[in-house]
Design an enzyme around this catalytic site. Structure first.
Site, PDB file in Angstrom:
ATOM      1  N   ARG A 291      18.946  -6.428   7.472  1.00 25.63           N
ATOM      2  CA  ARG A 291      18.293  -7.734   7.464  1.00 25.63           C
ATOM      3  C   ARG A 291      19.340  -8.834   7.558  1.00 25.63           C
ATOM      4  O   ARG A 291      20.422  -8.725   6.968  1.00 25.63           O
ATOM      5  CB  ARG A 291      17.447  -7.919   6.198  1.00 25.63           C
ATOM      6  CG  ARG A 291      16.348  -6.894   6.066  1.00 25.63           C
ATOM      7  CD  ARG A 291      15.526  -7.083   4.818  1.00 25.63           C
ATOM      8  NE  ARG A 291      14.576  -5.991   4.635  1.00 25.63           N
ATOM      9  CZ  ARG A 291      13.807  -5.832   3.567  1.00 25.63           C
ATOM     10  NH1 ARG A 291      13.878  -6.720   2.575  1.00 25.63           N
ATOM     11  NH2 ARG A 291      12.980  -4.815   3.476  1.00 25.63           N
ATOM     12  N   GLN A 309      16.857   1.318   0.954  1.00 25.81           N
ATOM     13  CA  GLN A 309      15.680   1.202   0.098  1.00 25.81           C
ATOM     14  C   GLN A 309      15.232   2.582  -0.365  1.00 25.81           C
ATOM     15  O   GLN A 309      15.242   3.542   0.418  1.00 25.81           O
ATOM     16  CB  GLN A 309      14.526   0.551   0.856  1.00 25.81           C
ATOM     17  CG  GLN A 309      14.660  -0.936   1.079  1.00 25.81           C
ATOM     18  CD  GLN A 309      13.392  -1.496   1.695  1.00 25.81           C
ATOM     19  OE1 GLN A 309      12.894  -0.966   2.680  1.00 25.81           O
ATOM     20  NE2 GLN A 309      12.877  -2.555   1.130  1.00 25.81           N
ATOM     21  N   HIS A 439       2.614   0.784  -0.565  1.00 26.83           N
ATOM     22  CA  HIS A 439       4.066   0.643  -0.438  1.00 26.83           C
ATOM     23  C   HIS A 439       4.649   0.676  -1.850  1.00 26.83           C
ATOM     24  O   HIS A 439       4.097   0.052  -2.758  1.00 26.83           O
ATOM     25  CB  HIS A 439       4.447  -0.696   0.195  1.00 26.83           C
ATOM     26  CG  HIS A 439       3.886  -0.930   1.551  1.00 26.83           C
ATOM     27  ND1 HIS A 439       4.652  -0.871   2.695  1.00 26.83           N
ATOM     28  CD2 HIS A 439       2.628  -1.242   1.953  1.00 26.83           C
ATOM     29  CE1 HIS A 439       3.897  -1.146   3.739  1.00 26.83           C
ATOM     30  NE2 HIS A 439       2.661  -1.373   3.313  1.00 26.83           N
TER      31      HIS A 439
END
Length: 569
Positions: A291, A309, A439
């Site tokens: 990112r 992640q 999620h």
């Protein structure tokens, strides 16, 4: 207090222009455009001037003015930053005066006069660079940070906590313990894991994987790039483009570094038609994403441009939501408590004004989250309207050893991606239905969690997690062969052991081991070599004396198996 500081700065530095000056959690700051950089001596002078202003008991008065009047006042002062701030304000325009001369645009409210401020309970802490509006293409300003309290005792406690935070700073510890580095030659915000840090990361990952297997998850590995069209379908190009790196051309196609793992898990789900009998499907991945973070916001491991992640997605039926969320909460507690995080601050965020999905589905999903939290017995607050446009969510903060709160875990229900990618399953009646997508991340990112964990432990990691668990210290060269044999036997038992080969005197070997916060040091002299023992001293258990080698191997192996904090002898 921020207004008092700005008034003091402009009294001492007439060419300084003010921009914004908000309060923060433990203090305040103001951004200034000043021709010369502020020095430590300048901060002392500004503080003295602030004390003079406070003691004058100057009133702070709120005034409502028209936009035209505010513009006239600003132009008379030649404050271009205030003009830009004014453009973004809604009427009525309010400003606060401090005495008869100084004023600034502000919503307030404020104390009645400066006499209510305690001149012995504030401090100016530092100066840092800051871009106007956070945009690195615009003017670079100077930000002066300060802190203010009601009493000198509160200020002293804040300063003690601040010093403790500096002592625990993961960037300093990462360098001192040789765990990781950020190599600017490779690019900003990219983490290089050194052998010691990499070993610890591997241990964390192995624990994480095992916990997920036991909780009924399967693992995925997905690519780092994908065709740009995937990110159009997922909506990331519409909602997230500013945080994505630019696309790259390969074989006349546009590819995009992934900022998220979710679309890849969705594609894996849609690779074949699923039956209701297969649901819930639980998939997890330690997926590295990329990112774009602005230069001014990157900070050690906490904000980086490439990170991993601990992502997972659960595809389930509507009536499985509560059970699946409860299972995620249980797994979250199991994993975080292993790293001594046991105090949680939980927030439930509900449907915002702009949202997709039918009301009935939102109601069912929100009810499922509430039911799971109540079954778990966790206290929580509700952020009405704070959910994502695609579903309600639960956010969880952890509290560290010095009381700081860190956002880590999140659980989000999603009606958006199943709709965008036309996800289906065959229901019991043969119809095609949409699954609910959950999620879920527990660490958030391995890099950020590693930084938080390092600060929580102040670099003094538990025995099971330490990169080097036992360092053997040979007193003379003659006993080195025995020390190396001890090392070999410990390593065969899965214990991370090393021999100090420096040839330094014993005292320096001990100091070096303590500097690296190694949990146990084993001194080996002629007596130990002859007796087949090791004289052990541990960081938390003190001196254990001569310990038979077989007993040391057994105790260290047991500590690893139990993921223990300390070596029990």
């Amino acid at each position: 207090m921020s207004h008092v500081m700005a008034m003091a700065v402009q009294a001492l530095f007439p060419k300084a222009q003010v921009t914004i000056g908000p309060w923060t959690e433990n203090g305040f700051y103001y951004d200034f455009d000043n021709p010369e950089p502020f020095t430590e001596a300048d901060l002392k002078a500004i503080r003295k001037q602030m004390v003079r202003i406070i003691k004058r008991r100057l009133p702070l008065e709120r005034i409502e003015v028209s936009r035209e009047e505010a513009r006239r006042r600003i132009e008379a002062q030649n404050e271009p930053y205030k003009l830009e701030i004014l453009e973004g304000l809604q009427e009525p325009i309010t400003l606060y005066t401090l005495g008869e001369q100084w004023w600034d645009l502000c919503a307030g409210p404020h104390v009645a006069d400066t006499g209510e401020l305690n001149p012995a309970a504030f401090e100016l802490e530092s100066v840092a660079g800051a871009y106007w509006r956070g945009d690195e293409t615009r003017a670079q300003l100077q930000r002066i940070y300060g802190t203010a309290w009601e009493t000198p005792e509160q200020l002293a406690e804040h300063q003690r906590r601040r010093q403790e935070a500096l002592r625990r700073d993961h960037r300093r510890l990462g360098t001192g313990l040789d765990l990781f580095s950020i190599e600017e030659e490779a690019g900003a915000g990219l983490v290089f894991w050194h052998p010691r840090g990499a070993r610890m990361r591997l241990l964390i990952e192995e624990f994480w994987r095992q916990a997920h297997f036991e909780a009924g998850y399967e693992l995925l590995y997905t690519p780092h790039v994908a065709d740009l069209g995937l990110w159009k379908t997922s909506g990331h190009l519409d909602f997230y483009a500013e945080s994505m790196f630019g696309p790259m051309a390969v074989d006349e196609r546009q590819y995009q570094l992934k900022p998220m793992n979710c679309p890849f898990h969705v594609l894996t789900y849609s690779s074949r038609l699923r039956s209701y009998r297969e649901l819930p499907i639980r998939w997890a991945e330690l997926g590295t994403v990329y990112r774009y973070e602005r230069p001014g916001v990157m900070h050690g491991l906490m904000r980086v441009r490439g990170f991993t992640q601990d992502d997972a997605h659960v595809f389930c039926l509507h009536d499985q939501i509560s059970d699946e969320i409860l299972a995620v909460l249980d797994l979250t507690e199991r994993i975080l408590s292993q790293f001594d995080f046991r105090n949680y601050i939980v927030k439930l965020s509900t449907r915002p004004e702009k949202a997709i999905g039918e009301d009935a589905v939102w109601d069912l999903a929100t009810k499922g989250l509430i039911e799971a939290l109540e079954r778990k017995g966790w206290a929580y607050t509700v952020d009405e309207g704070g959910g994502a446009f695609y579903g309600p969510k639960i956010d969880l903060k952890i509290e560290d050893a010095i009381g700081r709160e860190w956002q880590c875990s999140t659980i989000q229900l999603d009606f958006n991606l199943p709709e965008r990618f036309n996800l289906e399953y065959v229901a019991a009646d043969g119809s095609r239905q949409r699954p609910i997508m959950i999620h879920r991340a527990i660490f958030g990112s391995l890099e950020r969690f590693f930084g938080i964990m390092t600060e929580n432990y102040a670099g003094d990691f538990p025995f099971w997690l330490a990169a080097e668990q036992i360092r053997l210290l040979p007193v003379t060269d003659e006993v080195r062969p025995y020390a190396e044999d001890v090392q070999r036997q410990l390593r065969q038992a899965g214990v991370r052991a090393a021999v100090d080969l420096s040839g330094d005197r014993l005292g320096k070997q001990i100091r070096n081991g303590e500097k690296l916060r190694i949990p146990a040091l084993g001194v080996i002299g002629a007596k130990e070599a002859e007796a087949g023992s090791v004289s052990v001293r541990s960081r938390h258990g003190g001196e254990h004396g001569a310990v038979p080698l077989n007993r040391l191997i057994e105790a260290a192996g047991a500590a690893n198996a139990a993921r223990a904090t300390a070596l029990a002898l």
